[in-house]
Design a protein around this motif. Structure first.
Motif, mmCIF file in Angstrom:
data_model
loop_
_atom_site.group_PDB
_atom_site.id
_atom_site.type_symbol
_atom_site.label_atom_id
_atom_site.label_comp_id
_atom_site.label_asym_id
_atom_site.label_seq_id
_atom_site.Cartn_x
_atom_site.Cartn_y
_atom_site.Cartn_z
ATOM 1 N N GLY A 294 -1.636 9.866 2.767
ATOM 2 C CA GLY A 294 -1.849 10.677 3.971
ATOM 3 C C GLY A 294 -2.969 11.300 4.289
ATOM 4 O O GLY A 294 -3.370 11.195 5.409
ATOM 5 N N TYR B 144 6.749 20.592 6.912
ATOM 6 C CA TYR B 144 5.850 21.413 7.095
ATOM 7 C C TYR B 144 4.866 21.031 8.090
ATOM 8 O O TYR B 144 4.656 19.766 8.176
ATOM 9 C CB TYR B 144 4.835 21.617 5.556
ATOM 10 C CG TYR B 144 4.208 20.626 4.951
ATOM 11 C CD1 TYR B 144 2.959 20.304 5.285
ATOM 12 C CD2 TYR B 144 4.886 19.747 4.192
ATOM 13 C CE1 TYR B 144 2.325 19.137 4.594
ATOM 14 C CE2 TYR B 144 4.369 18.459 3.773
ATOM 15 C CZ TYR B 144 3.103 18.177 4.127
ATOM 16 O OH TYR B 144 2.345 17.118 3.593
ATOM 17 N N GLY C 212 12.895 21.084 5.682
ATOM 18 C CA GLY C 212 12.145 20.491 4.912
ATOM 19 C C GLY C 212 10.811 20.008 5.443
ATOM 20 O O GLY C 212 10.106 19.464 4.681
ATOM 21 N N GLU D 156 -5.564 2.380 12.851
ATOM 22 C CA GLU D 156 -4.643 2.835 11.677
ATOM 23 C C GLU D 156 -3.633 3.666 11.962
ATOM 24 O O GLU D 156 -2.516 3.679 11.377
ATOM 25 C CB GLU D 156 -5.598 3.978 11.091
ATOM 26 C CG GLU D 156 -6.792 3.558 10.006
ATOM 27 C CD GLU D 156 -7.505 4.623 9.623
ATOM 28 O OE1 GLU D 156 -8.575 4.414 9.276
ATOM 29 O OE2 GLU D 156 -7.195 5.879 9.233
ATOM 30 N N THR E 242 7.993 11.843 5.261
ATOM 31 C CA THR E 242 7.355 12.284 4.121
ATOM 32 C C THR E 242 7.018 13.875 4.186
ATOM 33 O O THR E 242 6.224 14.259 3.359
ATOM 34 C CB THR E 242 6.101 11.610 3.779
ATOM 35 O OG1 THR E 242 5.136 11.684 4.635
ATOM 36 C CG2 THR E 242 6.314 10.124 3.691
ATOM 37 N N ARG E 243 7.341 14.608 5.426
ATOM 38 C CA ARG E 243 7.694 16.078 5.515
ATOM 39 C C ARG E 243 6.657 16.632 6.146
ATOM 40 O O ARG E 243 6.598 17.753 6.340
ATOM 41 C CB ARG E 243 7.783 16.821 4.091
ATOM 42 C CG ARG E 243 8.989 16.241 3.434
ATOM 43 C CD ARG E 243 9.433 17.192 2.340
ATOM 44 N NE ARG E 243 10.667 16.860 2.063
ATOM 45 C CZ ARG E 243 11.292 15.934 1.435
ATOM 46 N NH1 ARG E 243 10.550 14.859 0.803
ATOM 47 N NH2 ARG E 243 12.772 15.896 1.226
ATOM 48 N N THR F 212 0.786 -1.054 0.012
ATOM 49 C CA THR F 212 0.000 0.031 -0.029
ATOM 50 C C THR F 212 0.690 1.355 0.048
ATOM 51 O O THR F 212 2.168 1.280 0.563
ATOM 52 C CB THR F 212 -0.871 0.045 1.459
ATOM 53 O OG1 THR F 212 -0.117 0.004 2.231
ATOM 54 C CG2 THR F 212 -1.729 -1.153 1.421
ATOM 55 N N ASP G 209 -4.257 17.802 10.487
ATOM 56 C CA ASP G 209 -4.578 16.345 10.736
ATOM 57 C C ASP G 209 -3.742 15.435 10.955
ATOM 58 O O ASP G 209 -2.584 15.580 11.338
ATOM 59 C CB ASP G 209 -5.276 15.899 9.407
ATOM 60 C CG ASP G 209 -4.569 16.139 8.200
ATOM 61 O OD1 ASP G 209 -3.491 16.031 8.299
ATOM 62 O OD2 ASP G 209 -5.301 15.584 7.026
ATOM 63 N N PHE G 210 -4.060 14.094 10.880
ATOM 64 C CA PHE G 210 -3.122 12.857 11.439
ATOM 65 C C PHE G 210 -2.891 12.155 10.070
ATOM 66 O O PHE G 210 -3.556 11.141 10.304
ATOM 67 C CB PHE G 210 -3.567 12.657 12.716
ATOM 68 C CG PHE G 210 -2.450 11.591 13.430
ATOM 69 C CD1 PHE G 210 -1.247 11.202 12.761
ATOM 70 C CD2 PHE G 210 -2.860 11.014 14.524
ATOM 71 C CE1 PHE G 210 -0.311 10.654 13.518
ATOM 72 C CE2 PHE G 210 -1.745 10.494 15.323
ATOM 73 C CZ PHE G 210 -0.599 10.147 14.671
ATOM 74 N N PRO G 211 -1.931 12.358 9.270
ATOM 75 C CA PRO G 211 -1.728 11.284 8.086
ATOM 76 C C PRO G 211 -1.445 9.937 8.687
ATOM 77 O O PRO G 211 -0.781 9.921 9.565
ATOM 78 C CB PRO G 211 -0.721 12.176 7.254
ATOM 79 C CG PRO G 211 -0.856 13.488 7.763
ATOM 80 C CD PRO G 211 -1.247 13.303 9.255
ATOM 81 N N VAL G 212 -1.872 9.063 7.490
ATOM 82 C CA VAL G 212 -1.606 7.506 7.953
ATOM 83 C C VAL G 212 -0.739 7.079 7.008
ATOM 84 O O VAL G 212 -0.940 7.389 5.732
ATOM 85 C CB VAL G 212 -3.035 6.823 7.899
ATOM 86 C CG1 VAL G 212 -2.438 5.389 7.970
ATOM 87 C CG2 VAL G 212 -3.748 7.063 8.940
ATOM 88 N N LEU G 213 0.510 6.581 7.129
ATOM 89 C CA LEU G 213 1.269 6.076 6.186
ATOM 90 C C LEU G 213 1.813 4.598 6.544
ATOM 91 O O LEU G 213 2.667 4.496 7.680
ATOM 92 C CB LEU G 213 2.663 6.882 5.932
ATOM 93 C CG LEU G 213 2.154 8.213 5.194
ATOM 94 C CD1 LEU G 213 3.024 9.416 5.575
ATOM 95 C CD2 LEU G 213 2.115 8.194 3.882
ATOM 96 N N SER G 214 1.451 3.663 6.039
ATOM 97 C CA SER G 214 2.113 2.274 6.253
ATOM 98 C C SER G 214 2.090 1.547 5.073
ATOM 99 O O SER G 214 1.614 1.768 3.991
ATOM 100 C CB SER G 214 1.104 1.449 7.256
ATOM 101 O OG SER G 214 0.142 2.356 7.811
ATOM 102 N N ALA G 215 2.965 0.379 5.346
ATOM 103 C CA ALA G 215 3.478 -0.433 4.080
ATOM 104 C C ALA G 215 2.455 -1.487 3.696
ATOM 105 O O ALA G 215 2.571 -2.240 2.537
ATOM 106 C CB ALA G 215 4.531 -1.111 4.253
ATOM 107 N N GLY G 216 1.308 -1.728 4.347
ATOM 108 C CA GLY G 216 0.415 -2.778 4.089
ATOM 109 C C GLY G 216 -0.875 -2.503 4.580
ATOM 110 O O GLY G 216 -1.222 -1.461 5.308
ATOM 111 N N PRO G 217 -1.669 -3.676 4.743
ATOM 112 C CA PRO G 217 -3.037 -3.510 5.217
ATOM 113 C C PRO G 217 -2.760 -3.331 6.564
ATOM 114 O O PRO G 217 -1.888 -3.661 7.131
ATOM 115 C CB PRO G 217 -3.603 -5.041 5.005
ATOM 116 C CG PRO G 217 -3.055 -5.151 3.825
ATOM 117 C CD PRO G 217 -1.685 -4.960 3.911
ATOM 118 N N THR G 218 -3.838 -2.617 7.392
ATOM 119 C CA THR G 218 -3.723 -2.297 8.858
ATOM 120 C C THR G 218 -4.231 -3.777 9.533
ATOM 121 O O THR G 218 -5.284 -4.206 9.554
ATOM 122 C CB THR G 218 -4.674 -1.269 9.206
ATOM 123 O OG1 THR G 218 -4.399 0.053 8.686
ATOM 124 C CG2 THR G 218 -4.967 -0.944 10.634
#
Lengths: 240, 197
Positions: free
Chosen positions: A238, B24, B22, B144, B80-81, A234, B28-37
């Motif tokens: 964000g 900003y 670098g 999440e 991711t900044r 995935t 809100d609270f972004p979600v970044l993960s490498a697969g399903p939760t």
């Protein structure tokens, strides 16, 4: 491996994609090439030295010094606003990359590939589709692409052309369907995801990309349908 | 000095001294993960620390809840900044969990439910620098965002704050974890922009 450096880039082409998105082709002298699905960082510098950096998926892959991005304008986004509304051919910026070794497709892998895109999540997946078609290698591909309406679909003509080849394409419309559309309109549920994707016993490699809510729902549906979570990759944008 | 980008700067963000280079601000609270939760019920959850002798200390959810927890208010910085300032967490300090751990090793591999791993030096985990966090903004941590519990190492980029944490294995060398094998820096200090190899 050495850390990537900032490289000067010049806008070679800027073409509208949708009412709120643009395809940019950047000329990057010395670009080392990239794998399908990788991303890069963009750095913009104002005249007074103020800088902003963001990451963007790359729509192109392979060798060559022309790198294609497709940027969707984010509400209140300072960098996306500039890239979609302001920048013109000849303008300068810097890029760093290619980045990421995880959300990439290996053309040597014969597994069936399932791509699931929400909105501008199509960009890295399009790089994989293009690589599959250009290389003539790899397993069978399917794409499930969810957009608000037909007018919001990035790369619509190119994807329609792929669909007339050997790539299976399923469109999903969440707000408004085109004329003559017989299917349902609304967010993808587990039933729609299961119906439009490879069954788990085909052991596909699945790439899901889009806004967080979309990716969460699609990835959950795939796992619930019996897919191995380790084969569901995935990339979440964000924001909600 | 970079060549400037014509016409850029009209919508610049406010700058803030609490922002590393670098980065900003995001509200809100972004979600970044490498697969399903992964979704781990607390009655199946466990956390362990494994040392070089094979000694393994394990806590169930109830045992974790019985330990002294702290309120932590801190800034967090994603590679991711985006950065989020003044986030509010509740969790158990790694100092508490390591109180009875005997080791001469300097590095740790953090393991998560779902298979994620990340390497962290022990000195980055101890002395009030990291927590096993289970509440965000006064609420149980959402799956999440790594619930029921995630590691919180706020002074490093947030990929080190492993979601769905299940254990720590001490290791002799700073062997890379998941993102570190996929292009990200072994250490990850946001103030010196340790983003990539």
């Amino acid at each position: 491996m050495s850390a990537p450096r900032w490289m000067p880039a010049r806008v070679a082409e800027a073409v509208p994609s949708t009412a709120h998105a643009r395809v940019l082709r950047l000329a990057v002298p010395g670009w080392p090439g990239n794998l399908p699905g990788q991303h890069l960082d963009v750095r913009l510098t104002a005249e007074d030295g103020y800088q902003a950096e963001r990451s963007y998926s790359i729509a192109s892959s392979g060798p060559g010094e022309l790198v294609e991005l497709a940027v969707d304008e984010v509400v209140d986004g300072e960098v996306s606003h500039y890239l979609v509304r302001v920048v013109e051919p000849g303008d300068a910026m810097e890029v760093k990359g290619p980045l990421g070794a995880y959300f990439v497709w290996d053309a040597g892998d014969p597994s069936p590939v399932q791509l699931v895109a929400g909105g501008s999540g199509i960009v890295p997946l399009l790089a994989m589709l293009r690589a599959r078609v250009a290389g003539g290698v790899g397993g069978p591909f399917r794409l499930l692409y969810s957009v608000r309406s037909a007018a919001d679909a990035m790369y619509r003509d190119e994807i329609d052309a792929l669909a007339s080849g050997d790539i299976e394409v399923t469109w999903a419309y969440t707000r408004a369907a085109p004329d003559g559309w017989g299917g349902r309109v609304g967010r993808l549920g587990p039933t729609e995801v299961a119906a439009a994707t490879w069954p788990p016993d085909q052991k596909p490699l699945t790439y899901v990309c889009g806004p967080t809510g979309f990716v969460e729902a699609a990835a959950d549906a795939l796992v619930a349908a019996g897919h191995d979570p380790l084969r569901v990759r995935t990339e979440r944008f964000g924001g909600r | 000095m970079a060549e400037f980008s014509r016409g850029f700067g009209g919508r610049r963000r406010d700058t803030d001294v609490r922002l590393p280079p670098g980065q900003y601000l995001t509200e809100d609270f972004p979600v970044l993960s490498a697969g399903p939760t992964p979704r781990i019920p607390t009655d199946e959850w466990a956390f362990s620390i494994t040392t070089e002798t094979g000694e393994r200390l394990t806590w169930s959810w109830a045992e974790l809840m019985a330990l002294p927890a702290e309120q932590v208010t801190t800034d967090i910085h994603c590679v991711t900044r985006w950065s989020k300032l003044g986030t509010s967490w509740r969790g158990v300090s790694l100092d508490v969990l390591f109180a009875d751990v005997e080791t001469s090793l300097d590095f740790a591999m953090v393991h998560s439910y779902g298979g994620y791993t990340t390497n962290v030096a022990l000195e980055d985990l101890l002395d009030e620098r990291s927590w096993v966090a289970f509440e965000f903004d006064g609420e149980p941590l959402d799956p999440e965002h790594g619930g029921p519990a995630r590691l919180l190492v706020p002074h490093l980029y947030f990929w080190k704050s492993a979601k769905w944490v299940r254990g720590i294995e001490l290791q002799e060398r700073d062997d890379p974890g998941f993102w570190e094998q996929n292009g990200y820096h072994l250490h990850g200090d946001p103030w010196t922009e340790e983003r990539y190899w």
